[in-house]
Write a protein that holds these residues in place. Structure first.
Motif, PDB file in Angstrom:
ATOM      1  N   ALA A 246       0.823  -1.219   0.000  1.00 34.96           N
ATOM      2  CA  ALA A 246       0.000   0.000   0.000  1.00 34.96           C
ATOM      3  C   ALA A 246       0.856   1.268   0.000  1.00 34.96           C
ATOM      4  N   ALA A 247       2.115   1.178   0.405  1.00 30.89           N
ATOM      5  CA  ALA A 247       2.990   2.352   0.390  1.00 30.89           C
ATOM      6  C   ALA A 247       4.439   1.896   0.385  1.00 30.89           C
ATOM      7  N   ALA A 248       5.295   2.656  -0.302  1.00 28.14           N
ATOM      8  CA  ALA A 248       6.743   2.377  -0.314  1.00 28.14           C
ATOM      9  C   ALA A 248       7.449   3.722  -0.368  1.00 28.14           C
ATOM     10  N   GLU A 249       7.954   4.163   0.777  1.00 30.94           N
ATOM     11  CA  GLU A 249       8.499   5.513   0.910  1.00 30.94           C
ATOM     12  C   GLU A 249       9.978   5.450   1.231  1.00 30.94           C
ATOM     13  N   LEU A 250      10.679   6.498   0.824  1.00 31.26           N
ATOM     14  CA  LEU A 250      12.142   6.503   0.938  1.00 31.26           C
ATOM     15  C   LEU A 250      12.612   7.699   1.769  1.00 31.26           C
ATOM     16  N   CYS A 251      13.577   7.488   2.635  1.00 28.94           N
ATOM     17  CA  CYS A 251      14.261   8.620   3.257  1.00 28.94           C
ATOM     18  C   CYS A 251      15.723   8.219   3.494  1.00 28.94           C
ATOM     19  N   TYR A 252      16.510   9.201   3.904  1.00 32.49           N
ATOM     20  CA  TYR A 252      17.956   8.979   4.028  1.00 32.49           C
ATOM     21  C   TYR A 252      18.432   9.348   5.435  1.00 32.49           C
ATOM     22  N   ALA A 253      19.675   8.981   5.731  1.00 31.49           N
ATOM     23  CA  ALA A 253      20.243   9.179   7.077  1.00 31.49           C
ATOM     24  C   ALA A 253      20.124  10.634   7.535  1.00 31.49           C
ATOM     25  N   GLU A 254      20.436  11.567   6.627  1.00 35.29           N
ATOM     26  CA  GLU A 254      20.415  12.992   6.987  1.00 35.29           C
ATOM     27  C   GLU A 254      19.034  13.423   7.498  1.00 35.29           C
ATOM     28  N   LEU A 367      16.829  14.571   1.384  1.00 33.77           N
ATOM     29  CA  LEU A 367      16.047  13.922   0.317  1.00 33.77           C
ATOM     30  C   LEU A 367      15.093  12.920   0.949  1.00 33.77           C
ATOM     31  N   PHE A 368      13.873  12.910   0.476  1.00 33.85           N
ATOM     32  CA  PHE A 368      12.919  11.878   0.893  1.00 33.85           C
ATOM     33  C   PHE A 368      11.808  11.857  -0.131  1.00 33.85           C
ATOM     34  N   GLY A 369      10.967  10.846  -0.098  1.00 35.08           N
ATOM     35  CA  GLY A 369       9.876  10.864  -1.074  1.00 35.08           C
ATOM     36  C   GLY A 369       9.250   9.512  -1.292  1.00 35.08           C
ATOM     37  N   HIS A 370       8.669   9.409  -2.474  1.00 33.00           N
ATOM     38  CA  HIS A 370       7.791   8.286  -2.807  1.00 33.00           C
ATOM     39  C   HIS A 370       8.566   7.358  -3.748  1.00 33.00           C
ATOM     40  N   LEU A 371       9.100   6.296  -3.174  1.00 35.74           N
ATOM     41  CA  LEU A 371      10.052   5.442  -3.887  1.00 35.74           C
ATOM     42  C   LEU A 371       9.456   4.843  -5.154  1.00 35.74           C
TER      43      LEU A 371
END
Ligand code: 2HG
Ligand code: ZN
Length: 453
Positions: A246-254, A367-371
Motif C-alpha cells: 500500500a505504500a513504499a516511501e524513501l528517506c535517508y540518514a540525513e 532527500l525523501f519521497g515516494h520510492l
C-alpha cells in the motif's frame, strides 16, 4: 473600501469579506513562510452560487482572483502575487451521504482530506489518497493540484479518484458534471482537464470521488538499506511478492537524523543506515506474515522494525511523515519536488550533492519521497540566498535524467520559469490556448502554472 468590496459583502455577508491586515495575514503567506503576497481582500463564500456571484463581481470590476484551499500547497500557487481578491474555499465543507452502492461520495471543495477519510470510513469505505498534511489540505486543492501522496503505489494520484466536479468559470458560469454516467464517451473530459490545472481554468467547488475498500488489517516496516540501490532492490521484491503493498516511501540518514533531533525520537533500528524504506501493507487479513517473509528473503534488507498495531505503525511512519515539519522547524528550505525514471534514481541521488555544493557549499540537503514513482522531495537548508541558482542546477540535472521538474506539488508560482524543462514549446502553447478558452481575461490565478510571455 470600494464598490467591489461592497458587492462582495452583499454576496457573502460582512463577516466573510476580510480587509484588515491582521485578518488577511494568514491567507497571504503559505505555511512554509516562503511565499507572501498582499490580497486586496479575502472573501469566503459558502457555496457554489456564492462563488459564482463573487467571480461575477470580480469580473465586472476587472479584478484578478487567487483561489485558496487549505493553504498547504508548496509552490506558492494559493498565495496572491499582489492586489488580487483572495477567494478562500474554506467554508465549502458539505459532506453529502456516501453512496455505498456506487462507492462514491460528493463533498465540498473545502472539506479537509481527513474529514473525507473519516466520512468514508464511517460508511465502511475509505479514500484512496493520503498525505501528511491531511488535517489541513482540502479536497478542492487535492484535485486542483492532482495531489499524489503515500498511496499512489496502490490507487494512483488524485485524478484517478475523481468521478466528477462542479466548477465555476471566471465569468461566473457554473459547470456541473458531478455524477456522469459510469461509461460516458461524449466529448472532452473537462473534469480531468481541471484536475491538476491549479485553479487557472475554473474554481472547483464540489467534487465527487470514488471510494475504495477500507484498509482493514495493516503492517508497517521501517527498513534500513545500504543506499538508493538497496532501496530499489527492496522495492522490486516488494512489488513482485506483496499482494498487499500500500505504500513504499524513501528517506535517508540525513533526514532521519533531523527528524529524530527535532521530534526527540529514538533510533529506529539497531544501527544507522544510509537509507530507509517505509513499507506498508494492508488487506482484509493480517498482512504481517507476508511482509515479514518478503523482508526475510530480500538480501537488500540491513535491519527492519515491523509493527502491526496502530500505535506501533504510527511510530514507524513518524520517521518519514515528520520530515516536512522537522525541516520547517529548522529553517526556510529551497524545496523541490522531482521525479526521474527508477533506473536513473541512483545516478541522480549520487550527482545531486555535487551540483548543490557547487552553488551552496554550506547547504544541508535532505532527500525523501515516494520510492515507487522515483519521486524525491529535495529540501535544501541554508541556501535561501542562492535559491534560484540551486533550483536551476537541480532541475537541469533532473531534466537531463528525463525527469519531471514538479512531480506532485504542481508548478504554482515557484516553478513557472522552469516549465519548459519538462514540457515542449508546442505543449506550453497548447496549454495557453486552453487557458485562453476558459479564462480569456486571464483573471484566475494569474502568474500560476504558465510562465509570463
Ligand atoms: C511529502 O511527501 C510531501 O511529505 C511534502 O509531498 C514534501 O515537504 C516536502 O518537500
Ligand atoms: Zn510528497
Amino acid at each position: 473600501m470600494s464598490a467591489l468590496e461592497d458587492a462582495l459583502r452583499g454576496v457573502v455577508g460582512d463577516a466573510h469579506v476580510l480587509t484588515d491586515d491582521d485578518l488577511k495575514a494568514s491567507y497571504e503567506t503559505d505555511w512554509t513562510r516562503r511565499f507572501h503576497g498582499t490580497a486586496r481582500c479575502v472573501v469566503r463564500p459558502a457555496d457554489t452560487a456564492q462563488v459564482a456571484a463573487v467571480l461575477r463581481a470580480c469580473a465586472g470590476a476587472g479584478v484578478a482572483v487567487t483561489v485558496q484551499g487549505g493553504n498547504t500547497g508548496l509552490v506558492g500557487g494559493g498565495v496572491p502575487a499582489g492586489g488580487e481578491v483572495l477567494l478562500s474555499l474554506s467554508r465549502l465543507t458539505a459532506l453529502e451521504p456516501v453512496d455505498t452502492l456506487a462507492a462514491q461520495v460528493t463533498v465540498g471543495a473545502g472539506v479537509t482530506l481527513e474529514a473525507l477519510q473519516n466520512h468514508a470510513r464511517a460508511a465502511g469505505l475509505d479514500f484512496g489518497v493520503d498525505l501528511a498534511a491531511r488535517s489541513q489540505a482540502s479536497v478542492g486543492g487535492l484535485v486542483a493540484t492532482n495531489a499524489g501522496g503515500i498511496r499512489v503505489v496502490r490507487y494512483g494520484s488524485t485524478r484517478a479518484q475523481v468521478v466528477g466536479v462542479e466548477a465555476v468559470l471566471a465569468d461566473g458560469t457554473v459547470l456541473s458534471r458531478l455524477d456522469p454516467p459510469a461509461k460516458d464517451n461524449t466529448g472532452y473530459d473537462l473534469t480531468q482537464l481541471l484536475c491538476g490545472s491549479e485553479g487557472t481554468l475554473a474554481v472547483i467547488t464540489r467534487v465527487r470521488v470514488r471510494l475504495v475498500p477500507p484498509a482493514g488489517e495493516a503492517a508497517v516496516a521501517l527498513v534500513g538499506v545500504d543506499g538508493t540501490e538497496g532501496a530499489l532492490r527492496l522495492l522490486a521484491d516488494a512489488r513482485a511478492k506483496l499482494t498487499t503493498l500500500a505504500a513504499a516511501e524513501l528517506c535517508y540518514a540525513e533526514g532521519v537524523s533531523l527528524v529524530r533531533s527535532v521530534g526527540r525520537l529514538p533510533a529506529p533500528l539497531s544501527e544507522d543506515f544510509p537509507a530507509y524504506v517505509v513499507i506498508e501493507c494492508t488487506g482484509r487479513t493480517d498482512p504481517t506474515d507476508e511482509l515479514v517473509e518478503m523482508l526475510g528473503e530480500c538480501e537488500a534488507v540491513g535491519d527492519a522494525a515491523v509493527a502491526s498495531d496502530a500505535a506501533g505503525r504510527a511510530k514507524l511512519w513518524a520517521y518519514r511523515e515528520t520530515h516536512t515539519e522537522a525541516i520547517s522547524a529548522t529553517g526556510v528550505p529551497v524545496k523541490l519536488d522531482i521525479c526521474v525514471p527508477l533506473d536513473r534514481l541512483t545516478a541522480l541521488v549520487d550527482e545531486l550533492p555535487g551540483v548543490i555544493a557547487a552553488v551552496a557549499p554550506d547547504a544541508r540537503t535532505i532527500l525523501f519521497g515516494h520510492l515507487n514513482e522515483g519521486n524525491l522531495h529535495v529540501n535544501v537548508l541554508g541556501a535561501e540566498a542562492v535559491g534560484e541558482k540551486v533550483t536551476d542546477e537541480v532541475l537541469r540535472l533532473v531534466a537531463a535524467h528525463r525527469g519531471s521538474i514538479s512531480s506532485e506539488h504542481g508548478v504554482g508560482r515557484a516553478k513557472t520559469p522552469w516549465l519548459d524543462l519538462s514540457r515542449s514549446t508546442e505543449e506550453i502553447e497548447a496549454m495557453r490556448r486552453v487557458k485562453a478558452a476558459f479564462d480569456p481575461e486571464g483573471r484566475l490565478n494569474p502568474g500560476v502554472l504558465l510562465p509570463a510571455r
